[in-house]
Each structure stands twice: as C-alpha cells, then as structure tokens.
Design a protein around this motif. Structure first.
Motif, PDB file in Angstrom:
ATOM      1  N   GLU A 169      -8.502   8.240 -12.889  1.00 29.96           N
ATOM      2  CA  GLU A 169      -7.286   9.040 -13.049  1.00 29.96           C
ATOM      3  C   GLU A 169      -7.132  10.032 -11.907  1.00 29.96           C
ATOM      4  O   GLU A 169      -6.022  10.267 -11.409  1.00 29.96           O
ATOM      5  N   SER A 170      -8.225  10.641 -11.497  1.00 34.48           N
ATOM      6  CA  SER A 170      -8.170  11.620 -10.424  1.00 34.48           C
ATOM      7  C   SER A 170      -7.716  10.986  -9.118  1.00 34.48           C
ATOM      8  O   SER A 170      -6.895  11.552  -8.389  1.00 34.48           O
ATOM      9  N   ILE A 171      -8.240   9.792  -8.807  1.00 36.14           N
ATOM     10  CA  ILE A 171      -7.843   9.091  -7.583  1.00 36.14           C
ATOM     11  C   ILE A 171      -6.376   8.700  -7.646  1.00 36.14           C
ATOM     12  O   ILE A 171      -5.603   8.939  -6.706  1.00 36.14           O
ATOM     13  N   LEU A 172      -5.961   8.100  -8.757  1.00 40.80           N
ATOM     14  CA  LEU A 172      -4.575   7.640  -8.875  1.00 40.80           C
ATOM     15  C   LEU A 172      -3.589   8.800  -8.925  1.00 40.80           C
ATOM     16  O   LEU A 172      -2.451   8.668  -8.475  1.00 40.80           O
ATOM     17  N   ASN A 173      -4.020   9.923  -9.462  1.00 35.00           N
ATOM     18  CA  ASN A 173      -3.121  11.070  -9.569  1.00 35.00           C
ATOM     19  C   ASN A 173      -2.607  11.508  -8.206  1.00 35.00           C
ATOM     20  O   ASN A 173      -1.445  11.891  -8.057  1.00 35.00           O
ATOM     21  N   GLN A 174      -3.464  11.441  -7.179  1.00 28.16           N
ATOM     22  CA  GLN A 174      -3.010  11.894  -5.868  1.00 28.16           C
ATOM     23  C   GLN A 174      -2.684  10.764  -4.913  1.00 28.16           C
ATOM     24  O   GLN A 174      -2.124  11.000  -3.837  1.00 28.16           O
ATOM     25  N   CYS A 175      -2.997   9.519  -5.283  1.00 26.93           N
ATOM     26  CA  CYS A 175      -2.736   8.387  -4.395  1.00 26.93           C
ATOM     27  C   CYS A 175      -1.247   8.317  -4.041  1.00 26.93           C
ATOM     28  O   CYS A 175      -0.388   8.220  -4.910  1.00 26.93           O
ATOM     29  N   GLY A 176      -0.940   8.391  -2.764  1.00 26.23           N
ATOM     30  CA  GLY A 176       0.440   8.324  -2.299  1.00 26.23           C
ATOM     31  C   GLY A 176       1.155   9.651  -2.245  1.00 26.23           C
ATOM     32  O   GLY A 176       2.278   9.731  -1.736  1.00 26.23           O
ATOM     33  N   MET A 177       0.539  10.711  -2.745  1.00 27.52           N
ATOM     34  CA  MET A 177       1.172  12.026  -2.761  1.00 27.52           C
ATOM     35  C   MET A 177       0.860  12.785  -1.468  1.00 27.52           C
ATOM     36  O   MET A 177      -0.212  12.638  -0.899  1.00 27.52           O
ATOM     37  N   PRO A 178       1.793  13.627  -1.014  1.00 29.24           N
ATOM     38  CA  PRO A 178       1.534  14.398   0.201  1.00 29.24           C
ATOM     39  C   PRO A 178       0.576  15.555  -0.065  1.00 29.24           C
ATOM     40  O   PRO A 178       0.551  16.119  -1.157  1.00 29.24           O
ATOM     41  N   PHE A 179      -0.210  15.886   0.927  1.00 24.24           N
ATOM     42  CA  PHE A 179      -1.063  17.072   0.846  1.00 24.24           C
ATOM     43  C   PHE A 179      -1.208  17.646   2.247  1.00 24.24           C
ATOM     44  O   PHE A 179      -0.922  16.990   3.244  1.00 24.24           O
ATOM     45  N   GLU A 180      -1.648  18.888   2.318  1.00 25.90           N
ATOM     46  CA  GLU A 180      -1.827  19.551   3.606  1.00 25.90           C
ATOM     47  C   GLU A 180      -3.302  19.697   3.929  1.00 25.90           C
ATOM     48  O   GLU A 180      -4.121  19.942   3.040  1.00 25.90           O
ATOM     49  N   THR A 181      -3.610  19.550   5.207  1.00 27.23           N
ATOM     50  CA  THR A 181      -4.965  19.775   5.679  1.00 27.23           C
ATOM     51  C   THR A 181      -4.901  20.386   7.069  1.00 27.23           C
ATOM     52  O   THR A 181      -3.839  20.430   7.686  1.00 27.23           O
ATOM     53  N   HIS A 182      -6.033  20.894   7.552  1.00 30.17           N
ATOM     54  CA  HIS A 182      -6.095  21.493   8.886  1.00 30.17           C
ATOM     55  C   HIS A 182      -6.240  20.394   9.934  1.00 30.17           C
ATOM     56  O   HIS A 182      -7.172  19.596   9.889  1.00 30.17           O
ATOM     57  N   VAL A 183      -5.315  20.370  10.889  1.00 25.24           N
ATOM     58  CA  VAL A 183      -5.404  19.463  12.029  1.00 25.24           C
ATOM     59  C   VAL A 183      -5.062  20.259  13.275  1.00 25.24           C
ATOM     60  O   VAL A 183      -3.956  20.794  13.396  1.00 25.24           O
ATOM     61  N   ALA A 184      -6.016  20.361  14.191  1.00 24.55           N
ATOM     62  CA  ALA A 184      -5.822  21.080  15.454  1.00 24.55           C
ATOM     63  C   ALA A 184      -5.298  22.489  15.230  1.00 24.55           C
ATOM     64  O   ALA A 184      -4.410  22.951  15.927  1.00 24.55           O
ATOM     65  N   GLY A 185      -5.855  23.172  14.235  1.00 21.03           N
ATOM     66  CA  GLY A 185      -5.529  24.573  14.000  1.00 21.03           C
ATOM     67  C   GLY A 185      -4.255  24.826  13.232  1.00 21.03           C
ATOM     68  O   GLY A 185      -3.859  25.973  13.055  1.00 21.03           O
ATOM     69  N   GLU A 186      -3.581  23.776  12.752  1.00 24.63           N
ATOM     70  CA  GLU A 186      -2.358  23.940  11.980  1.00 24.63           C
ATOM     71  C   GLU A 186      -2.470  23.195  10.658  1.00 24.63           C
ATOM     72  O   GLU A 186      -3.256  22.258  10.521  1.00 24.63           O
ATOM     73  N   ARG A 187      -1.672  23.634   9.675  1.00 31.75           N
ATOM     74  CA  ARG A 187      -1.587  22.909   8.420  1.00 31.75           C
ATOM     75  C   ARG A 187      -0.627  21.736   8.600  1.00 31.75           C
ATOM     76  O   ARG A 187       0.536  21.915   8.963  1.00 31.75           O
ATOM     77  N   VAL A 188      -1.119  20.533   8.377  1.00 30.19           N
ATOM     78  CA  VAL A 188      -0.350  19.320   8.627  1.00 30.19           C
ATOM     79  C   VAL A 188      -0.304  18.495   7.351  1.00 30.19           C
ATOM     80  O   VAL A 188      -1.296  18.386   6.618  1.00 30.19           O
TER      81      VAL A 188
END
Length: 593
Positions: A169-188
C-alpha cells in the motif's frame, strides 16, 4: 526493558520482536488479531496484547511499557489523528519509536517535541532503514569532507522476501505521484517510480532502482548540507519493476487513486511470482563529496542472504534500544541517532555482509579532454566539473530558421522558439555512462545524453546519436558533428546537421553560442546564444553580511574563515576580478598571497 511492539507479528515487526528477544528485552507483541499473535509467539515466553492502533489503547498502558514501537503501518493512512499512539506514550511516560518511511508522518512528528521534552521521553519517527540507518551511514561516509555534493540511496530486496499489505500500500500510494527532492541545491519535482538506475551491490548482485520519496529526500539536504539527495527502490524481477513504471506513468497523467482491490490484486500477482528470483537483497548508500580539489564517492553496500533482508528495517530500532539512555529527549525524525558502528553491530548475528567502496571521481569532460581541459577558461572548466548534478542558469537569445524543413526539424528535437531574451537553465546529471543535459528555455525543455565512446564523445537526442569532434581551440570548447546514426543505422553525411557550437568566457562568465543548420538544405534550424552561471547553493549557512578584508601583500599563504552570505562580494586582489558568493556554490575560499 519492557518493549511493546505494535504490529509485532507483521513482516518487519516480527523481525524486530525476534531481535529484541535475542537482546533479552521483555517483549510484548501487540496487534488486532489474537490468532495471528498466538501463531507467531508459538509457545515462546512473549506476552500478547490485543488492541487496535486507532481504537482503545488502554491495554498498552495497562502493560506499563518502558518503550512502545509502532511497526504496523501503513503510516500514510493513519487518518486525522496520526500521532494518537505517540501522544499516548508521552501522556503515559513511555518512550516511542516507529518504523515509518512515510515522509509526511516522519517529519511531522516534530510537532510533539515540546510535549515529549516536558514528559522526559524521546519520540523518534523513522527508526528504520530510512532515515535512521541511512543517516548513520551518510554521516560516516561523509567524514570530514569539505562539501557533500550528492547522497544516493537504494533499497533492493530479493523477490522471495515477504511483502506485507502495508508495504505494498505504501509503494502504490505514491507510485506516479509528484514529490520534491534536492537536486543541485534546489527543490525539484520528480515523479515517484521513474528515473531508473542500475546499482552494483557487489558479490555479483546487480539490481535496478526507481526514484521514490522517503524521509531522506526531505531531510538530508538540510541535515547534511547536501546539494542533491536521491532515493530509489526496486524489485528483483524486471516484470514487477516495469509494471510499476507503467502504473506510475499512467497515474502521473490520469491521476487515478489506488483502491483496495487493486492492492489485493498486486499482492496475488506477487505471490504467484514468488518462486522466481532469490531471497538475496541489498542496500546501497553512496556519498559524493569534495575533499580539497578532489571528488570522491564512498559507497556502503549491504547484502542480506538467506532471506534475512526483512530484518534490516528493524536493525536501527534494535541499535537504539541497546543504548536508550544516550538518546536525547524530545520528538523528531530519527536522523543521526545511531552510528554506523552501532547499526553494523546490530547486524552481526544476521546473514548480512557490508563493505565500503572508495573511488576518486574524474568528471566526464576533463576525463575525455585530458590536459587540454586545463587550456579552457576557469568559468568554462567550472561548468564541466560535474561529479554530481550541477545546475547553471542565465539568459539567452534564440533565432529560428523560417523554412518549413528547418521548422519541422527544430520541432522534432524540441529546440526553443525564437525570442530576444529568455531565462535559460541547464541541469547536468552524471551517471555511470556519461551525463544527461536537461536544457530549459522558459517553460520549454529538451535534453540529450553525452558519453565517451572510444576516442570520441557522442551526444544522443532520443533515437538520434551524433559523434562529436569535441576539442579545445583558442580558449574555447568546440562541438562539431562528425557523424550520426538513427538507432543502429548510420546516417549519410548529407543527412547530418551542421553544428557550429562553442563555449567560451566573456566578461567573466560562461558563454555559449550554438548554431545548427538543417541537413540537405543548410538552412538555419536554430541559433541560441547567451551566458550561464552556477546556481547558488540553497543549503549554505553564513553568519552575517559584514565586510571582511584580508590583505597579504608580503606573500606567503594563509587560510581565513570569512563570515559570508549569498550575495556578498568577494574580491581577489591577485586578479582584481570580483565575484559574488552566489556564483561560487562549490567553492571553499582560500586567500593566497
């Protein structure tokens, strides 16, 4: 020490109960099903409590535990009062741990900090593979490095490892959903279960992982001043990985929800596929860091044999409970709560091996150009020192050819539209084979992948691959096209575009001038030119904006700590050129007389 484990007969909870029992804690197995609890205990000297996490918790408090561990989940589905159990622990003077990997749940636990300190207890969320175990490894691998460029973590279980409904359930809950992470010092923004990458876990174990959001992707950028933070997970069987990738792609476009029957269907499919694959799983934590003028990547690799991979999420909690007096009071995510030494000691009775691989990194362009790379201006060199994702931003002017043929080709390759002035950014992301360049002109993007093949550099745009005569001349980097192919089919010379592309320094900035002409006709396809600068690191912390001056006219060498803030002016008297701090996100300033 009396420890109640809620969900103590589940996939991970049962492993934690086993480990705590080995450590001679007084363990209580708690859950909603008396039958499942009794079957798990199976005559062992373990107490059983029947209770519902969302209901009456009084049976837990009647047991008077020292510590309560929530190993139930799925934590994203804990409803309107997700911290009911944690608040109950505070009210009853019991410490609290959970094995949460849900980012919102884990980071939100900090709202209980004042109450936990008032009660003299600790409340830690994420005492599991992430973020507790992963942060312990990152802290050790980073050591005394000058700066952390990237943290790249992956969890890659064997196919025969048990999968509880909460995990699926945890995997499917976020599968395909957008999220933000740090890439090259910015939230992407990224899409969950996309961007696959291959991991070598050692011992001949090669697995693929897909991007996902975990507490690390929210917390590690600030916790470790890391410019890029990535986490991936993957299944052993390619068919399962690709099925989830398809679900991710469809859900990202259609936005449909995940219903219970779909979870049950995937669990049934997983059960049918269980005879395939192995019971061997692994975990990888890699830290790319700058140490002086060099970059190094240190990778911690774990391999779990004999089906003991599901013990790993319980190891950090075991390590914490071996020395609970060392844990500070308050509520927070479990980042930096244990050491690598402690978690590896908590695995010494498991069929688990670990190792650290240490390698020096030479980025793609200096590796290809060799000594000629040093002939480039410093700002051009800086734009190609890419041991980890690097983002450059600036402005550009774009001209497009008027002919139908040129316009068709420009649209095919998604080249930018004509404009006199537009914001431009380039994100360069290294991988095992080369670098991916994602160029953004305003809201329009196109990308290519560069890699070394033999004695040439190649650049791939979708199915088209071009061989480049990359070379340095008159202080500029030139990118002429020598040959090309469509898939495996070579293109005749008359079907090749004409490329007049160079990078050079002007007014102390990285400049580019790219003119592409259409094959057959030679008509202008696109011409874009402009300048770029490195993006300021968002995680840098400086103390004030006071001016500080260091004069060393007498020569010699000295190292001085300057209190700077992004935007402050740094003047090098050796060359008289001024730079802003925001132009040097990777620079440790050393004043040399």
């Amino acid at each position: 020490m009396k420890v109640v484990v809620l969900g103590g007969y589940g996939v991970f909870g049962s492993r934690l109960v086993d480990l705590l029992d080995r450590d001679e804690h007084q363990v209580v197995v708690a859950g909603r099903s008396q039958a499942k609890a009794d079957a798990f205990v199976d005559g062992r000297d373990l107490e059983v409590i029947v209770c519902d996490r969302a209901g009456d918790l009084s049976p837990i408090w009647d047991a008077k535990p020292d510590i309560v561990v929530d190993a139930a989940g799925p934590f994203h589905a804990y409803g309107n009062d997700p911290y009911l159990l944690a608040r109950g622990c505070i009210a009853n003077g019991a410490h609290y741990l959970d094995l949460a990997d849900d980012p919102a749940f884990c980071t939100g636990i900090s709202q209980l900090d004042a109450a936990a300190k008032g009660a003299g207890v600790f409340v830690l969320s994420g005492a599991s593979s992430v973020p507790a175990l992963s942060s312990a490894i990152v802290a050790d691998l980073a050591g005394e490095a000058d700066a952390i460029e990237m943290i790249d973590t992956a969890i890659l279980p064997g196919n025969r490892a048990p999968r509880g409904r909460a995990v699926v359930e945890s995997i499917l809950n976020q599968c395909g959903m957008p999220f933000e992470t740090h890439v090259a010092g910015e939230r992407v923004e990224r899409r969950s279960w996309s961007g696959p990458r291959t991991f070598d876990l050692g011992q001949g174990l090669i697995r693929k992982g897909w991007l996902m959001e975990v507490p690390d992707t929210r917390l590690f950028g600030e916790a470790f001043d890391a410019q890029t933070v990535k986490f991936r997970a993957g299944m052993e069987l390619p068919v399962m990985n690709h099925a989830l990738a398809v679900i991710s792609w469809l859900r990202g476009r259609l936005g449909f929800g995940i219903v219970p029957w779909f979870v049950s269907l995937l669990l049934w499919i997983a059960a049918c596929l269980k005879p395939f694959g192995t019971d061997v799983g692994g975990m990888s934590v890699a830290v790319t860091a700058r140490d002086g003028a060099l970059w190094r990547r240190r990778t911690w690799r774990l391999v779990a044999q004999a089906g003991e991979g599901p013990f790993i999420p319980a190891v950090a909690a075991r390590a914490i409970l071996r020395d609970p007096k060392s844990v500070g009071q308050g509520a927070r995510p479990a980042v930096g709560e244990v050491t690598r030494e402690a978690v590896e000691a908590a695995m010494n009775d498991l069929a688990v091996t670990t190792e650290v691989v240490d390698e020096e990194i030479t980025p793609l362009f200096p590796r290809f150009l060799g000594r000629a790379f040093a002939d480039l201006p410093d700002v051009v060199q800086a734009g190609h020192l890419v041991p980890a994702p690097l983002r450059l931003t600036g402005r550009a002017r774009v001209t497009r050819g008027p002919s139908l043929w040129a316009r068709f080709l420009a649209a095919l390759f998604r080249f930018p539209v004509a404009t006199d002035d537009i914001a431009v950014s380039v994100l360069m992301t290294p991988d095992g084979a080369g670098e991916t360049w994602e160029r953004r002109f305003g809201e329009q993007t196109f990308q290519s992948h560069l890699r070394i093949k033999g004695t040439y550099m190649t650049e791939r745009f979708g199915p088209f691959t071009f061989r480049l005569g990359l070379h340095v001349a008159e202080g500029a980097l030139h990118f002429p096209v020598l040959s090309g192919r469509l898939g495996p089919v070579p293109l005749p010379r008359f079907l090749l575009p004409v490329s007049e592309a160079r990078e050079f320094a002007k007014d102390g900035r990285f400049n580019f001038d790219v003119r592409l002409s259409a094959p057959l006709t030679g008509a202008l396809m696109v011409h874009y030119q402009g300048w770029l600068e490195p993006v300021a690191a968002k995680n840098l912390r400086f103390s004030n904006r006071d001016q500080q001056r260091v004069d060393r006219p007498g020569g010699g060498e000295g190292v001085h700590d300057l209190a700077l803030q992004v935007g402050d002016l740094i003047q090098f008297t050796t060359g008289g050129q001024a730079f802003h701090a925001q132009q040097m996100p990777r620079l440790v300033v050393r004043i040399v007389g």
